[in-house]
Write an enzyme that holds these catalytic residues in place. Sequence first.
Site, mmCIF file in Angstrom:
data_model
loop_
_atom_site.group_PDB
_atom_site.id
_atom_site.type_symbol
_atom_site.label_atom_id
_atom_site.label_comp_id
_atom_site.label_asym_id
_atom_site.label_seq_id
_atom_site.Cartn_x
_atom_site.Cartn_y
_atom_site.Cartn_z
ATOM 1 N N ASP A 1 82.097 13.260 64.197
ATOM 2 C CA ASP A 1 81.921 11.828 63.973
ATOM 3 C C ASP A 1 82.318 11.513 62.532
ATOM 4 O OD1 ASP A 1 79.749 13.052 62.727
ATOM 5 O OD2 ASP A 1 78.333 11.466 63.254
ATOM 6 N N SER B 1 78.216 6.700 59.479
ATOM 7 C CA SER B 1 78.253 7.729 60.515
ATOM 8 C C SER B 1 79.308 7.448 61.581
ATOM 9 C CB SER B 1 76.859 7.873 61.130
ATOM 10 O OG SER B 1 76.806 8.956 62.012
ATOM 11 N N ASP C 1 80.844 11.102 59.668
ATOM 12 C CA ASP C 1 80.314 11.835 58.510
ATOM 13 C C ASP C 1 80.099 13.314 58.809
ATOM 14 O OD1 ASP C 1 78.122 11.359 60.165
ATOM 15 O OD2 ASP C 1 76.721 11.052 58.517
ATOM 16 N N ASP D 1 78.312 15.124 60.815
ATOM 17 C CA ASP D 1 77.040 15.808 61.093
ATOM 18 C C ASP D 1 76.868 16.073 62.587
ATOM 19 O OD1 ASP D 1 76.488 13.185 61.870
ATOM 20 O OD2 ASP D 1 74.610 13.021 60.745
#
Length: 456
Positions: A242, A99, A244, A246
């Site tokens: 960010d 992440s 990833d 999400d």
Amino acid sequence: MSTSKKLFGTNGVRGLANVELTPDMAVKIGLAIGTFFGKKNLLLGYDARTSGPMLAKAVTSGLTATGCNVYFVGMGPTPSLQFAVKNHKMDGGIIITASHNPAEYNGIKVIWNDGIETSHEQETEIEKIYFNNKISFAPWDKLGELKELSDVNDEYASAIKTHVDIEKIAKKHFHIVIDAANSVGGLITPYLMREIGCKVTSINANVDGTFPGRQPEPRPESLGDLAATIKAIGADIGVAFDGDADRSIFVDENGEIHMGDKTFAIILKQFLLKNKGATIVTPVSSSTLIKDTADAYGGKIEWTKVGSVTVSQKMKEINSKLGGEENGGVFYGPHQAVRDGAMTTALLLEIMAETGKKLSELVAEQPQYFIEKGKIECPDEKKAALQTKIYEQVKNENVSTIDGVKIWFNDKSAILIRASGTEPVYRLYAEAKKKEKALELVKEYSSRLKELLQTI
């Protein structure tokens, strides 16, 4: 990883690639996850990190050894992979991502068949299999197969378009700047935005797992290039993802960076205007702005512990259609009850199109709060005792102990005091109508905590 019998943190398994999270460990985690699911069909993908392919192969070995079929999708944003699990009726999924952590980290997230991350109770079951070595190996002629699944990113983008009025957005010809952090946020959102009629300028768009443009955590101090680009070219809005993709942090047309509470409150207001009396889910770390907005437009709030897994699971439990976090995570239930940067971007553009207002104007309409943060060092073994002591001091105030201790004061100021789940520190989050008051709260309660710590 941790020496105590714990594998999963707040959000999946995390560690330094090839130091803490090694291929050997990834194989064992794959074996434990495969045993937990039991000869099922599981999707597997990763973000842009250099260690992603290596760890994916290791996890695949573990999964197929237990008889699970692995449907490999390659690189994609976490919400796209979560959508694919649900859309392709998989039994679950595994996403290799750390992440927002720096490039040298990686991690493993486990997804249930509805696309939502497994609950903490399910994670505990996987941990028991892992630590007790209770692996169910498949016979040599019943091993799982590795298959490929393509087009999942396109399917995800198409699904987002069904949840917003793309004609209304297209008529506005918005110019958006997208900062993809050299990761998977650049694989879908720039194309999606063009398809709904926006002009797109991308920065940090090339996929590079060393993250040369900026750190994957979209913090104000790392978004100067995005803000400067918006002002230089006269764009309407900017978004930073960010690692990833999400979570999304937005920047207005003046180059002002707005943290997640402010953009979530914009979405919340519009949602409640169309869904009277709805219950929304948000962690106790969220700003009083969220409570003010819910109160003003007839919504109810279900407070939770901090962590996206907890928000998603609570939304599933009570069938809530909207959740949000102050870090830029918005969970739009009609699409999927998980954080989703591209979906959030589309929702915000739709609101700008419907209201005819700029992002700066939408933020200016809100009750204004100043947020300040602090931390003090506290050994892990003293965290519980310190929480008990601070609660004893403030228990007669308007206080919540859902996660740490949060105190709301009559002047609309508030402070959250909670132990970090990953470091030997206590964190303080204060907010008030004036910056000086927020700073004062951090200072006062930091001193109180330090004094109490000396008595433990």
